[in-house]
Design an enzyme around this catalytic site. Structure first.
Site, short mmCIF file in Angstrom:
data_model
loop_
_atom_site.label_atom_id
_atom_site.label_comp_id
_atom_site.label_asym_id
_atom_site.label_seq_id
_atom_site.Cartn_x
_atom_site.Cartn_y
_atom_site.Cartn_z
N LYS A 136 -1.18 6.86 -2.68
CA LYS A 136 -0.29 6.48 -1.59
C LYS A 136 1.11 6.13 -2.11
O LYS A 136 1.35 5.96 -3.30
CB LYS A 136 -0.89 5.32 -0.80
CG LYS A 136 -2.00 5.75 0.15
CD LYS A 136 -2.33 4.69 1.16
CE LYS A 136 -3.23 5.27 2.26
NZ LYS A 136 -3.59 4.24 3.26
N ARG A 172 -11.67 4.89 -0.78
CA ARG A 172 -11.42 6.19 -0.16
C ARG A 172 -10.41 6.94 -1.02
O ARG A 172 -9.26 6.50 -1.15
CB ARG A 172 -10.89 6.01 1.27
CG ARG A 172 -10.69 7.30 2.04
CD ARG A 172 -10.25 7.02 3.47
NE ARG A 172 -10.12 8.26 4.22
CZ ARG A 172 -9.00 8.98 4.30
NH1 ARG A 172 -7.90 8.57 3.66
NH2 ARG A 172 -8.96 10.09 5.01
#
Length: 291
Positions: free
Chosen positions: A226, A260
């Site tokens: 991210k 995740r």
């Protein structure tokens, strides 16, 4: 794991007191954040699920629409994207938990009917009927903190105290979920790193991660590649693996029980090593060094 009439229903999560699950991302989208449509085709998505399982994934998370801003996708089209993948993976990988990444109750219902065990709702029960769907199907549901509607930009998100506000919001989500008839054993919390948050907000979340364990529920950490990793290290998404693994190693002892991720094999190894260091797992052995 099917009977004569199809899937037998959502399976519960295992005991996560001293175990970390690795959740592999499989996106049937042409505009996904990292793979940029590499698994948009049905066969490519199914193959990615098989590859993830072979690398040690405990959960495969199938998504048909990303949360980030963009045009709305008709529900029927989203169902056409995710349900065939879920159905195939349930038939072909009976030992793996399956998750559907959606904020639409109709999609969640269809995916659970096809064999999904988990609803990964990135909007925190904002969608009409989502809480009722989770309660009726018996699926585990991930309750995620986010401020904006999905597919909608939220420039310059503002918090007075992001950790405290997310903590309160997650507590309220648990109350809403249980009031709707979802048992606590079927709840997972996701503080929503980067979702309607700046990098400074997300770094604060990570530093205060333990506070989100107050409800006594497992936490999902969606940190893989991210922007919080990229902006912190000054790296493009293609070079964020090491930062992602470091972040995983940080949140596991602070309550994260589901990771995740895009990089399954590397994350599985990092998670298993962390479990050993925490005393949750025995080394694979045999232990011969200096013996």
């Amino acid at each position: 794991m099917q009977g004569n009439d199809g899937p037998i229903g959502p399976r519960p999560l295992p005991d996560l007191a001293h175990r970390v699950l690795v959740m592999a991302i499989v996106n049937r989208t042409p505009d996904s954040f990292f793979d940029r449509g590499r698994t948009f085709g049905l066969e490519q998505a199914v193959a990615a699920g098989h590859a993830a399982a072979a690398q040690g994934a405990d959960v495969i998370d199938v998504g048909g629409v990303k949360f980030a801003p963009g045009e709305a996708l008709p529900v029927a089209e989203e169902i056409e994207r995710v349900v065939p993948v879920v159905r195939r993976l349930r038939e072909e990988l009976p030992g793996v938990l399956l998750s559907v990444d959606t904020f639409q109750a109709e999609v969640a219902r269809a995916a659970v009917a096809a064999g999904a065990d988990i609803i990964n709702d990135t909007t925190g029960l904002r969608g009409p009927g989502m809480a009722a769907t989770a309660a009726a199907t018996g699926a585990t549901i991930v309750l995620t903190h986010s401020l904006a509607e999905p597919r909608t930009p939220l420039p310059r998100p503002t918090y007075d105290d992001v950790v405290a506000e997310v903590e309160v919001a997650l507590h309220d989500l648990v109350e809403r979920a249980t009031a709707a008839g979802i048992t606590r054993e079927r709840l997972v919390l996701d503080p929503g790193p980067d979702l309607n948050k700046t990098t400074e907000h997300t770094l604060a979340l990570l530093r205060g991660w333990e506070r989100f364990t107050a409800p006594g529920l497992p936490l999902l950490a969606a940190l893989s590649r991210k922007d919080v990793i990229g902006e912190t290290l000054g790296l493009p998404k293609e070079e964020r693996l090491e930062g992602s693994l470091a972040a995983a190693g940080w949140v596991i002892p602070r309550g994260a029980r589901i990771l995740r991720v895009h990089d399954v094999a590397a994350t599985v190894r990092a998670a298993r090593m962390t479990e050993v260091l925490l005393g949750w797992r025995e080394p694979a052995g045999p232990l011969r060094h200096n013996v």
